[in-house]
Structures are given as structure tokens and as C-alpha cells.
Write an enzyme that holds these catalytic residues in place. Structure first.
Site, PDB file in Angstrom:
ATOM      1  N   ASP A 139      82.489  18.955  30.102  1.00  0.00           N
ATOM      2  CA  ASP A 139      81.987  18.989  28.726  1.00  0.00           C
ATOM      3  C   ASP A 139      80.615  18.322  28.625  1.00  0.00           C
ATOM      4  O   ASP A 139      80.201  17.574  29.530  1.00  0.00           O
ATOM      5  CB  ASP A 139      83.008  18.273  27.821  1.00  0.00           C
ATOM      6  CG  ASP A 139      83.075  18.852  26.423  1.00  0.00           C
ATOM      7  OD1 ASP A 139      82.111  19.511  26.009  1.00  0.00           O
ATOM      8  OD2 ASP A 139      84.094  18.624  25.736  1.00  0.00           O
ATOM      9  N   ASP A 167      84.074  26.228  20.063  1.00  0.00           N
ATOM     10  CA  ASP A 167      85.176  25.415  19.549  1.00  0.00           C
ATOM     11  C   ASP A 167      85.861  26.111  18.382  1.00  0.00           C
ATOM     12  O   ASP A 167      86.868  25.619  17.870  1.00  0.00           O
ATOM     13  CB  ASP A 167      84.674  24.044  19.095  1.00  0.00           C
ATOM     14  CG  ASP A 167      84.649  23.064  20.250  1.00  0.00           C
ATOM     15  OD1 ASP A 167      85.189  23.391  21.321  1.00  0.00           O
ATOM     16  OD2 ASP A 167      84.074  21.972  20.085  1.00  0.00           O
TER      17      ASP A 167
HETATM   18  C1  DGJ Z   1      84.374  19.421  22.772  1.00  0.00           C
HETATM   19  C2  DGJ Z   1      85.040  20.604  23.393  1.00  0.00           C
HETATM   20  O1  DGJ Z   1      84.364  21.768  23.061  1.00  0.00           O
HETATM   21  C3  DGJ Z   1      86.502  20.621  23.000  1.00  0.00           C
HETATM   22  O2  DGJ Z   1      87.116  21.771  23.488  1.00  0.00           O
HETATM   23  C4  DGJ Z   1      87.169  19.391  23.499  1.00  0.00           C
HETATM   24  O3  DGJ Z   1      87.183  19.389  24.904  1.00  0.00           O
HETATM   25  C5  DGJ Z   1      86.445  18.165  22.968  1.00  0.00           C
HETATM   26  N1  DGJ Z   1      85.037  18.210  23.218  1.00  0.00           N
HETATM   27  C6  DGJ Z   1      87.004  16.909  23.563  1.00  0.00           C
HETATM   28  O4  DGJ Z   1      86.316  15.808  23.192  1.00  0.00           O
END
Ligand code: DGJ
Length: 712
Positions: A451, A515
């Protein structure tokens, strides 16, 4: 073919012709587009005669053409491809170029200006699928310091390409296209986020009018770079039109001492004579030919983020793993929240050790259970980030990639309360590498969700601009982990799809496209992500309803249909599913496994439809023996009797059996049902499907139907 004056590159339906050394000494690109066939010398003379330009009053005296790296020293008043200074003095190179063809479809141009002490090396290649790759490298062969302001790749497009499609977006709404006339003059789109960004320019498209999915010529450029970029168009009155892209460099970011060089990220150019699908097809074919392209079936994933967020309870997560395996999940991914002090998003980043406060026995019991249930174990990391509230930042406050005046961030200017770790600092790099490597080894991690949740703001490395070295260091870290742990797969996530370019994809195996788990939003996000990435690389998960990201309620069949369009999985607390839902997602798991061989290797098609609420997408097998199509609505249809859907891409000579795949669940539509939507399969030729099409039902808003065509 290369005869000293002309170079003709041809591959997979594309030709690129280089010729004539203009006043700068560099050759010009006379044609990039449709295959011209095997040209003879006399054809090339004819081509020169046809395309030679006039000198109009009020312009330069000579009838020169733009070189492959246009610059001021050729009298070009648009944006130069190269802008550099030596010790603060401007450089106007006069090149002596040698052109060497390296294979059928690649050429290297080495240009030297001995007086200016510069060497520019350029490689143009038509790769698999007809995708054109352009790389430049500039070397300082003189004394003093050369500062590179920019070095960008450009290719010419016809003047009839008068429209520009560019992308923008925001969190949970990535890759939104916008089309307008190409502005006159030189225009740039910049991104300065230190990652692609949700609003990344992504791809610049040139077309005559608004581009269509299946017809018309389109020219595209994408930059394989995961940080700051510039996309550019030059629509001059006295020249051909150019499209291009390059890395956005800050002042003093690239300083070349004697012998140093700067290599640009690869710019990818795709030409299509068959609309946007032709653009995508070239990208997909090229990507699928890469040696590192995932070869194994793309596993059905459960990622636990939306199931538990930071609330890590080993007992509950073990139960979730059991349920996942029972449904048919093949990869179980533990998201954020497992490491030291990470009970919320304000602490812990940088301390990549399992927190005994929530995992008293470590992660081994969960990882072992996951494997014993026949699934792979995956784990979340955010390796380029650090919280001030971490042992790492307390011990090494100097390891931050930041303007010291902004640490801690001034009131209101923090970004998910996290900071960037200066990975170009070898000690910081080694700290993260060794912590990650230890865990990958110990837990037998098959997959990392990697991430990157903030922009780089005022990034300073050793007193200088830090985005460029940081990006290369992140690449090195991924490369090193992959080399040390063969078979390890990595997903590029950046608050969803803020880092999905071909630079990061050169070393990762999948992206988390967004997301947003709202399948209506996802229809478009995934559609535009797959303009470049083939669907097997696009993470697409079934979430709960209402969606956490939007509050929208949708049918499970719709969520499943949307997930089937990518690398499928769940982002859902499966323990909360009803019996009926469990049955439906178990059927989905089986259907995904049955069809993924086709879905992840076939040609993606988007028939052009009239109704703005319709989303139609299919995948046709390479040998056209079968295809899967999805018809989805994102709002209510305009007409009570909707249009007939003409299915492109099938073999007109073959007869297909069309079956609705009801395993995903059924869709709601008008009172009368077109017969093909009924229980009995319909048989018809590919020609009839393409020319007559099938009558769409009056689908209710936000409903999806999936059907499968198999040839006799
Ligand atoms: C952002 C990501 O896009 C999510 O899927 C998740 O992993 C969160 N971060 C976790 O903090």
C-alpha cells in the site's frame, strides 16, 4: 529495414518510419500508425515526396520536419523534448546521429554533440501487439554539471486527430475520462503527488472527435512511471501534432556530473484503427507477452480489510478463514492492523513486527491454518511509510523524506497522520527490507498487498528533491524482495488505484483498482483501468451491500458480475452472509474457476451502445471459440424497448450457443423476457450476432446479466 537514410519498423499491424536528418541532426518520424506493408526503396522516396512539407511565409526558410526529439535548435517553437543547462548556461545541441536497427522492430539512435559534451541515446521499439516503446538516455560527456529540466518522449499524430481525452479522478472514483478539443499550442497535464494519484493523467488519447470503443483511429500515450509525470500535446499551426509524456522533474532533481546519465521512464504509445478496444488490445497483448506476467490461474481472494478493519481478533479471523475456504477462496489476505501498535491509522507504520498485544502467538497459527485449508497466505505492508508514533521514527527521525520544517506537519496539513520513509537512504532501505524479508520467510507469505497511502509533499532527500530517488528505491525494494523470494506476488495498492502505471506493474502482479467497492462506480473504474491493464491484473472484489464506500445498495448478482470482470475475490465479512448468499457466492467461486481461463487470456471488447446507462463488456477467446459478455445498467434506461446489442469480435462463420449464466443470480427486468434470456439456450451464427444483435431486456436500474457463447 534500414538503408542508412530510412528505417522502417513493422510489427503486429503497426508501422513506424524514421527518415531524414533535420537541422538538429536527429531523424524524424514520418509515420506511426497503420501497417504500410513491406515498402521498397522507391515507395520510401514516394512517401518522402508525399509527406514533404511546405515553407509558409512567416515561418523558417527550410522545409524541415520535426525530429523524434524536437527542440529549439531545430527552430521548433513548441515544447522541446529536451531542456537542459550546463552550469546554468543553456544547451542547444546539434547532433550527429547514427541509426542502428536492432532486430525487425527496434531501432537505436545514438546522437552526439561533441562540442556541447552531450550524448542522447534513443530506443524505439514496436513490441508485441504493436505497442511502441520509447526510451531516452542523456549522458554528460563534458565538464561541469548538466541539469536536466525534462526529457520527454513524443510521437506525431495526424492533424485530423483534433480531440484529446485525458483522465482525472479522486479517491474511490479513479480514472474518469474527459474529452475536449486539443487546445492550440503546447499544453501539459502535470501530476505532482509523488505517486500516480487518483487524478493521474494515466493515458492521453488523441482522436478525430470523441473516441468510440470499436471504430475509428485513436493514438495513445502512457508513461511507465509511478510518481510525478507530465503528459503533453503540441498542436501547432506550422507543424504536425505531437503527443508525448515524460517524468516531471523538480529544479536540480537531475544533476549529471561528467559521465553520469539520466534514463527516462519508458513511454508507451498505442495506435488503433479500431477504437479504444484496439488501444487496449495492444497494451494487453504486450503485457501478456512479458516474461514476468502471472502464468498461474488468478486465485479467488478474500481480503479482510472491510471485514474487520483494525479490529484483529485471531479467533474471528480463523473462523473467517474457514468460511472463506469452504466457499472456494484460494488466497486469504490479512490487511492493515497486525503490526506493532497498529490499532488505528495514527501509529505503527515502520515497525513491521507482529504485535503480540493482538497476536500473542504470532501470525504463524493463522498462516498455518490458511495453508492447511488449501489457501495462500497474504499480508499487507506499507513499506514506504512511517508514523511519527513508531519505534522507527523515534529512533531515526532523520530517516524521513520530508522538509524538516514540516515535521511534524503543520496543523491541518498532515496526511493520514503518516510520513514518508526516505528509502533512498540505504539504512532505511535495509531496515524495511530485512523486516519484510524475515516475515515473508517465516510466515511463508505468498502475496503482499503493498500500500501507499499519501502523496509525497515537499520530499527532500539529502537536501535535494527526493521524488526521483525515492521512486527508484521503491522499485529496488520490490525487485530485491521478489529476487530473494521467488514466486512472491505483490499487489500495488495506493489508497485504491492511485499507483497503477506500467512502471510499478513491471514488478508487481496486480493492482487494487479502487477503494470503492460500490459495483456501479466499479463498472467505470475497471473499464478505464483495463484500457491499459488486462483484467487478470485488476483486483475486483465482491463487497457487502450497502457498500461501505458509498452506502449504495446493490444486488449480489450485480456485485458478482462486476468482480468477474477482474481478478476476483471478496472484500466482505463472509461470516455475516445469509445461507442464501453463501450458496450464491459458492456458485460464483465455481463459475469464476470455470471461466477464468477465458476471462484472463481473451480479448476484451466493449460494444458501442447508445444508452448512457448501459455498460456492456465481453471477453472473446483468442481462437473465438467462446466468449462471455456482461450487460449491466448503472441507471435507468432511456427507452422502454432498449436497443439491440450487436456483438463484435466473434467469428462470423461459426455458430454459437448462447446461455445465460444464472449462477451469479438473476437480474430484474421488464415484464416480458426476450427469449434468449430464458432457460433454453439459443443457437445463432457470429454474423447474425454482429449484424442483427440481440434484443436487450428493459433491465431495471443497477442490474446485470451475464451470458456465455460457445462455438459448435
Ligand atoms: C488503503 C487501501 O486501499 C485499503 O484497501 C486498505 O488496505 C487500507 N489502506 C488499509 O489501511
Amino acid at each position: 529495414m534500414n538503408n542508412g537514410t530510412w528505417t522502417l519498423l513493422r510489427r503486429d499491424g503497426v508501422s513506424l518510419v524514421l527518415a531524414e536528418h533535420g537541422p538538429s541532426g536527429l531523424p524524424a518520424v514520418l509515420h506511426w500508425g497503420a501497417d504500410l506493408g513491406p515498402l521498397e526503396e522507391s515507395d520510401l522516396d514516394g512517401l518522402a515526396g508525399l509527406t514533404g512539407r511546405q515553407t509558409a511565409p512567416g515561418t523558417l526558410d527550410a522545409a524541415w520536419r520535426l525530429s523524434l526529439a524536437p527542440q529549439e535548435s531545430e527552430g521548433w517553437s513548441g515544447r522541446p523534448a529536451l531542456l537542459a543547462t550546463r552550469d546554468g548556461r543553456p544547451l542547444f545541441p546539434r547532433w550527429e546521429a547514427t541509426v542502428e536497427q536492432t532486430g525487425d522492430a527496434a531501432v537505436e539512435v545514438t546522437a552526439v554533440d561533441a562540442a556541447a559534451g552531450l550524448r542522447l541515446w534513443t530506443r524505439l521499439e514496436i513490441g508485441a501487439g504493436g505497442l511502441v516503446l520509447v526510451d531516452h538516455e542523456l549522458r554528460n560527456d563534458g565538464g561541469g554539471t548538466v541539469e536536466v529540466a525534462w526529457l520527454e518522449a513524443t510521437l506525431p499524430v495526424p492533424k485530423t486527430a483534433d480531440h484529446l481525452t485525458s483522465f482525472t479522478g479522486r479517491w474511490a472514483r479513479e480514472k474518469a475520462p474527459a474529452t475536449s478539443a486539443i487546445p492550440r499550442g503546447s499544453t501539459v497535464r502535470e501530476s505532482r503527488r509523488g505517486r500516480g494519484g487518483h487524478d493521474s493523467p494515466w493515458v492521453t488519447l488523441a482522436s478525430n472527435g470523441t473516441p468510440r470503443n470499436r471504430t475509428g483511429e485513436v493514438w495513445a500515450v502512457h508513461l511507465g512511471w509511478s510518481a510525478d509525470v507530465r503528459h503533453r500535446t503540441d498542436r501547432a499551426t506550422d507543424h504536425v501534432t505531437l503527443i508525448g509524456a515524460g517524468e516531471l522533474l523538480r529544479p536540480s532533481e537531475i544533476r549529471l556530473e561528467t559521465g553520469d546519465s539520466y534514463r527516462t521512464p519508458t513511454a508507451y504509445f498505442s495506435w488503433s484503427g479500431s477504437g479504444l478496444d484496439g488501444i487496449a488490445d495492444r497494451f494487453h497483448t504486450w503485457m501478456r507477452e512479458r516474461p514476468q506476467h502471472p502464468k498461474t490461474a488468478r486465485p479467488l481472494v478474500l481480503n479482510v480489510w472491510e471485514a474487520v478493519y483494525f479490529d484483529h481478533d485471531p479467533v474471528r479471523l480463523e473462523a473467517l478463514a474457514r468460511k472463506a475456504a469452504a466457499v472456494g477462496v484460494e488466497r486469504f489476505v490479512l490487511d492493515d492492523g497486525w503490526f506493532m501498535a497498529r490499532r488505528h491509522d495514527r501509529a505503527g507504520l515502520g515497525d513491521w513486527e507482529v504485535d503480540p498485544a493482538v497476536w500473542p502467538d504470532g501470525l504463524e497459527p493463522l498462516a498455518d491454518l490458511v495453508r492447511s485449508l488449501g489457501m495462500q497466505f497474504g499480508l499487507w505492508f506499507e513499506p514506504e511509510m512511517v508514523n511519527l508514533d513508531s519505534d522507527l521514527a523515534r529512533a531515526h527521525p532523520d530517516w524521513l523524506l520530508a522538509n524538516p520544517a514540516s515535521v511534524p506537519a503543520p496543523e491541518g496539513l498532515s496526511f493520514r497522520t503518516q510520513y514518508v520513509l526516505d528509502l533512498a537512504n540505504p539504512e532505511a532501505f535495509e531496515h524495511v527490507r530485512s523486516q519484510m524479508s524475515t516475515l515473508v520467510e517465516r510466515l511463508d507469505i505468498a502475496f503482499i498487498k503493498w500500500d501507499h497511502n499519501r502523496d509525497l509533499v515537499e520530499p527532500v532527500h539529502e537536501g535535494a528533491p527526493g521524488t526521483h530517488p525515492q521512486t527508484l528505491a521503491a522499485y529496488r525494494l520490490i525487485d530485491r524482495l521478489k529476487a530473494d523470494h521467488p514466486g512472491l506476488e505483490i499487489e500495488s495498492c495506493s489508497s485504491g488505484g492511485a499507483r497503477t502505471d506500467l512502471g510499478i506493474l513491471a514488478r508487481t502482479d496486480r493492482v487494487w483498482a479502487s477503494d470503492s467497492n460500490d459495483p456501479v462506480e466499479r463498472q467505470d473504474i475497471q473499464r478505464w483501468t483495463e484500457l491499459v491493464l488486462p483484467p487478470e491484473l485488476i483486483g475486483a472484489h465482491v463487497g457487502p451491500s450497502p457498500a461501505h464506500s458509498s452506502g449504495r445498495t446493490t444486488a449480489l448478482a450485480y456485485r458478482i458480475a462486476t468482480s468477474m470482470q477482474g481478478s476476483a475475490g471478496f472484500e466482505w465479512d463472509l461470516l455475516s452472509c445469509t445461507e442464501e448468499e453463501t450458496e450464491q457466492i459458492t456458485a460464483f467461486a465455481a463459475l469464476y474457476k470455470e471461466l477464468r481461463g477465458l476471462l484472463h487470456t481473451g480479448t476484451v471488447v466493449h460494444p458501442d451502445v447508445m444508452d448512457p446507462a448501459l455498460r456492456v463488456r465481453g471477453v472473446v477467446a483468442a481462437d473465438r471459440s467462446q466468449a462471455v459478455f456482461t450487460v449491466a445498467t448503472v441507471a435507468s434506461l432511456e427507452d422502454a424497448l432498449p436497443e439491440r446489442l450487436r456483438l463484435d469480435g466473434l467469428d462470423p462463420e461459426r455458430r454459437y450457443t448462447l446461455r445465460v449464466r444464472g449462477e451469479i443470480g438473476s437480474a430484474k427486468h421488464g415484464w416480458t423476457t426476450p427469449p434468449w434470456l430464458g432457460k433454453d439456450p439459443v443457437q445463432v451464427s457470429g454474423r447474425v450476432l454482429a449484424e442483427v444483435g440481440l434484443q436487450l431486456p428493459g433491465l431495471w436500474p443497477v442490474q446485470a446479466v451475464m451470458f456465455h457463447l460457445t462455438a459448435d
